[in-house]
Design an enzyme around this catalytic site. Structure first.
Site, mmCIF file in Angstrom:
data_model
loop_
_atom_site.group_PDB
_atom_site.id
_atom_site.type_symbol
_atom_site.label_atom_id
_atom_site.label_comp_id
_atom_site.label_asym_id
_atom_site.label_seq_id
_atom_site.Cartn_x
_atom_site.Cartn_y
_atom_site.Cartn_z
ATOM 1 C CG ASP A 408 -2.246 0.686 0.962
ATOM 2 O OD1 ASP A 408 -2.270 1.601 0.125
ATOM 3 O OD2 ASP A 408 -3.250 0.318 1.592
ATOM 4 C CB THR A 409 0.260 4.747 -0.911
ATOM 5 O OG1 THR A 409 -0.213 4.338 -2.192
ATOM 6 C CG2 THR A 409 1.066 6.027 -1.071
#
Length: 712
Positions: A408-409
């Protein structure tokens, strides 16, 4: 899945040729292309290994061998294995891997936001000029978390100038956040691919996006783009409420056509997380609380976007958030320190895996771990991106996933829960050894490169990751033709035929929960006051002025004030504090705490028979206006999940009989919310918990003889 070129255009203005297996067929309409594609799908025919594919070229020369043409991507005047489309994706990937420098490999393992000219995604909105299809050449270096706006110990580069990203950082994976026209997106995508073609080994880019096809109450960077030029469908909960897997597959295939037409070939979607914790602010993006049903939904989504295997018309799916992010402690989200713990008081960890197993079986191209750390399991309490027992042992070994693991970011720089005391290089090392292949959050490969060069990481991990990423690109046909037809994209995206199917989905997504005294459907000539703007706390309600005059669509009469009405119809749209405005305070689901003027609703219901529709982006508690045992003026209750006024009015007036079913249980009280277990679906919470049950939904006598939407 329909053939990759099943619909080139929905216009009869120009006759185009669409290439299918072993022959070329002139296609003059969407319907013709659709029918031909279905025929090939049914027969299972595929492109011959020696059939000349269409080659998209901007700058490199074509090589000819044995009467066939190939792209000389590295400009060496000879046909390399990776340029030979007759070979398998595996053989081509391995050949290209040997030609890549360490710097190219490391850059290839990053996926970051990319921006169009004047696009201010994640930045301060200062541009006065409209967004165009040219490149944004400015680096976006942030000193605060892009989501939470909290200070960072070290600044990070959220986005790099496009040319710099491609030619200096060797990036080939990008996330598009901008919401622009189909033509602008297609033009920009072609310019990006031309830039990549002219650089180094000529490796094409892959552009990803969050969902773009849904009506949502909580569009935000990192979750959903919201309303776009693409066909507009119900929210994910609404798709689930339809209980129509065939239409879900059709949705995904239509979205696939729209996405691929503009050059978007990877989706950061969909969420296989379960809606077991009703307070979680991301429930709107799930398919509900039942694991088995969510698994069936994921199967149709993957097949609709990807097909049974990745091909030249596919959009690669990134299933998230492994191993399920729906049971955060207290409903809090792990974008924040106070929401980092995922808890399983009901012992239902394995239940979370069911939708992911379905996605893996269907062939999902990527899986994204969440930021959470498991707080009360046998697993180490460290974020899933760092957790080898979760990623390698469970996902890779036990569940057999062979695709891409995409972080994920920001788990390295922004949300490193459980790894806060590790240095940046130590975090990269730990996540590489856990099994991460593609890193989201930064555009600058310097720290990852330094980690690899330090000698503390086995370079086989890098090669393994790059190989997986190359395989996806080869399977998607990007090395042959990454370019799109800009004019055709503009005609295809959001066309009337696609939207007609979406309109049907909107009507099928609405759930009738209560129909006291059989007031619904409303009788002809009923005088109706329709407030579609949601009675907001602290402000007077405003009637939907577009419905004060009936233009012939409905058999009822709209009036301007409640006093004139026989029946009041209220569409309430509760809204909690936005995800990225979270401050860690307790989360409540009562209407009065989520922007609804309860006194206004009750006052109207006391005077007039009232129908209430509630937009359920969460399982709201509505006991302030409606209770099972109370005899109130509310005679009907409907549930919506991101839809249109027209769809709701078609249900209310009986033009369409409701067929939807609830995708989750709604709690009977705020006390029930606070006492439930985060990982347990509402239908297992015990007696007294539910106001409306999972899978509950009424219809009108007679139903729909033919499920369709009348033309207007």
């Amino acid at each position: 899945m329909l053939h990759s070129e099943s619909i080139r255009t929905c216009s009869d203005e120009t006759q185009r040729h669409t290439t299918f297996s072993r022959r070329s067929v002139p296609v003059t309409s969407c319907l013709a292309a659709f029918l031909i594609a279905l025929a090939f799908q049914a027969t299972g025919q595929s492109t011959s290994a020696r059939e000349q594919p269409t080659l998209g070229v901007r700058s490199v020369k074509l090589l000819e061998q044995d009467g066939l043409k190939f792209k000389d991507l590295n400009r060496n005047g000879q046909l390399d294995k990776y340029e030979d489309w007759r070979l398998s994706a595996q053989e081509r990937s391995r050949d290209l891997l040997t030609k890549m420098s360490l710097e190219q490999k490391v850059g290839f393992m990053l996926i970051s936001t990319t921006r169009l000219k004047n696009d201010q995604s994640f930045g301060t909105a200062t541009a006065k000029e409209p967004i165009t299809s040219d490149f944004n050449e400015e680096d976006l270096v942030a000193s605060q978390n892009m989501f939470t706006r909290k200070p960072l110990p070290t600044p990070i580069m959220n986005a790099a100038g496009t040319t710099k990203a491609v030619t200096q950082f060797h990036l080939r994976h990008f996330i598009l956040r901008a919401n622009v026209s189909a033509r602008t997106t297609a033009e920009w995508a072609n310019k990006l691919q031309a830039l990549c073609e002219g650089d180094g080994l000529g490796i094409p880019a892959i552009v990803a996006s969050n969902p773009r096809n849904h009506i949502t109450a909580s569009a935000a960077i990192g979750t959903s783009v919201g309303k776009t030029v693409f066909s507009a469908w119900p929210g994910e909960l609404g798709l689930s409420a339809m209980r129509d897997l065939k239409l879900v597959r059709e949705f995904a295939d239509i979205a696939r056509q729209e996405w691929s037409a503009v050059g978007l070939r990877k989706g950061y979607m969909y969420m296989a997380d379960l809606a077991t914790e009703p307070r979680w602010q991301r429930i709107e993006g799930t398919f509900g609380e039942d694991a088995q049903w969510a698994g069936q939904m994921m199967t149709e989504i993957v097949y609709g976007f990807q097909g049974k295997t990745l091909g030249a018309g596919s959009v690669a799916v990134t299933t998230k958030h492994f191993p399920g992010g729906g049971s955060g402690e207290g409903g809090q989200d792990p974008h924040f320190d106070w929401g980092k713990k995922e808890v399983f008081p009901g012992g239902k960890f394995a239940n979370n895996l069911i939708p992911f197993k379905a996605a893996i079986k269907a062939g999902t191209s990527s899986i994204m771990p969440y930021y959470s750390l498991p707080a009360d399991t046998k697993f180490e309490p460290i974020a899933y991106a760092y957790n080898r027992a979760i990623i390698h042992d469970l996902l890779r070994t036990e569940l057999g996933f062979t695709g891409i693991i995409n972080s994920d970011t920001g788990p390295i720089e922004m949300m490193p829960w459980g790894a806060e005391n590790l240095s940046i290089q130590e975090r990269y090392k730990r996540t590489l050894e856990a099994g991460v292949n593609l890193y989201s959050g930064t555009a600058d490969p310097a720290n990852l490169l330094a980690t690899v060069k330090s000698g503390t990481v086995d370079t086989k991990l890098i090669d393994d990751s790059v190989l997986r990423l190359l395989l996806e690109k080869f399977n998607l046909g990007l090395f042959e033709n990454p370019y799109v037809d800009e004019a055709a994209a503009e005609r295809l995206v959001g066309n009337a035929q696609f939207q007609a199917r979406a309109d049907l989905a909107h009507r099928k997504s609405i759930v009738l929960l209560r129909n006291e005294t059989g007031l619904l459907p409303l009788k002809p000539q009923t005088k109706v006051y329709f407030d579609a703007n949601a009675a907001k706390t602290g402000g007077s309600a405003t009637a939907a002025t577009s419905y004060t005059i009936n233009d012939g669509k409905y058999p009822i009469t709209f009036v301007a004030t409640p006093d004139e009405a026989d029946v009041v119809v209220l569409w309430l749209k509760p809204s909690a504090k936005s995800l990225f405005a979270s401050d860690g305070s307790p989360i409540y689901l009562s209407l009065s705490k989520n922007a609804i003027d309860v006194a206004y609703v009750n006052a109207l219901a006391a005077k007039k028979p009232t129908i209430v529709a509630i937009n359920y982006s969460n399982p709201w508690v509505i006991d302030e206006i409606y209770r099972k045992e109370a005899n109130t003026g509310i005679k009907g209750v409907l549930a919506t999940f991101g839809t249109t006024s027209d769809a709701l009015l078609d249900i209310v007036t009986g033009k369409f009989s409701p067929t939807g079913k609830m995708p989750f249980t709604t709690p009977s009280s705020e006390a029930a919310v606070q006492q439930q277990k985060e990982d347990v679906p509402g239908y297992e919470e015990g007696g007294g918990y539910a106001l409306f049950n999972y899978n509950e939904g009424l219809t009108y006598k007679g139903g729909n003889k033919k499920l369709s939407v009348s033309k207007r």
